[in-house]
Design a protein around this motif. Structure first.
Motif, PDB file in Angstrom:
ATOM      1  N   THR A   1      -2.006  24.799  47.707  1.00  0.00           N
ATOM      2  CA  THR A   1      -2.028  24.273  46.720  1.00  0.00           C
ATOM      3  C   THR A   1      -1.874  23.414  45.404  1.00  0.00           C
ATOM      4  N   ARG A   2      -2.771  22.492  46.556  1.00  0.00           N
ATOM      5  CA  ARG A   2      -3.210  21.552  45.332  1.00  0.00           C
ATOM      6  C   ARG A   2      -4.332  22.609  45.859  1.00  0.00           C
ATOM      7  N   ALA A   3      -5.525  23.153  46.234  1.00  0.00           N
ATOM      8  CA  ALA A   3      -6.339  23.342  46.094  1.00  0.00           C
ATOM      9  C   ALA A   3      -6.402  24.458  44.723  1.00  0.00           C
ATOM     10  N   LYS A   4      -5.342  25.090  45.005  1.00  0.00           N
ATOM     11  CA  LYS A   4      -4.940  26.031  44.053  1.00  0.00           C
ATOM     12  C   LYS A   4      -5.319  25.633  42.409  1.00  0.00           C
ATOM     13  N   GLN A   5      -4.899  24.778  42.161  1.00  0.00           N
ATOM     14  CA  GLN A   5      -4.722  23.676  41.292  1.00  0.00           C
ATOM     15  C   GLN A   5      -5.562  23.011  40.454  1.00  0.00           C
TER      16      GLN A   5
END
Length: 157
Positions: A37-41
């Protein structure tokens, strides 16, 4: 012979807590989801890997579109963080020419990674597993690895 119920319960709780220190697949999945999720952000597509305290693979997940080469890199970062009991980002200077661990990346059948993105997962002062992420720059992978360590400490202990 008489037993104090409170002492018996206290001893059972201590025993359970001392032996239940391993990393579960459910925890690995939660950690992977948080980092993805953080990587996608951050606009990234990554591969995440989690290993147990012996460096054995527990989870590998490749987001669609992430580099295929990142599969081995993420797994090796997780392994390295457990095998050497330190974040992989700390190895860059140690493995540089003249460093105390110069050449270490050529040991362990090439599984040692000397750039950021791998962190040991620690519970009660003991390494219970390792986490590795690959797909971005060394700086981005290091940031995600640090996030994984923080998430594990704050959410999964």
């Amino acid at each position: 012979m008489s037993y104090d119920l409170n002492q018996v319960v206290e001893q059972v709780v201590k025993t359970v807590l001392s032996t239940e220190s391993g990393l579960t697949l459910r925890q690995a999945e939660a950690l992977a989801a948080a980092v993805e999720t953080r990587a996608k952000q951050m606009g990234m597509k990554v591969v995440v890997a989690v290993c147990d305290e012996g460096g054995n693979p527990l989870l590998l997940h490749r987001q669609e579109g992430a580099f295929i080469a990142s599969c081995d890199i993420a797994q090796n970062k997780a392994y390295t963080s457990v095998a050497l009991q330190m974040p992989t980002k700390d190895l860059a200077s140690l493995a540089a020419p003249g460093g105390s661990l110069y050449g270490i990346q050529f040991t362990n059948n090439g599984k040692i990674v000397i750039f950021g993105g791998g962190v040991p997962l620690i519970r009660n002062g003991k390494i219970v597993g390792g986490f590795g992420v690959s797909g971005g720059t060394a700086k981005q992978d290091t940031e995600l690895g640090d996030y994984a360590k923080q998430f594990f400490a704050e959410e999964l202990l």
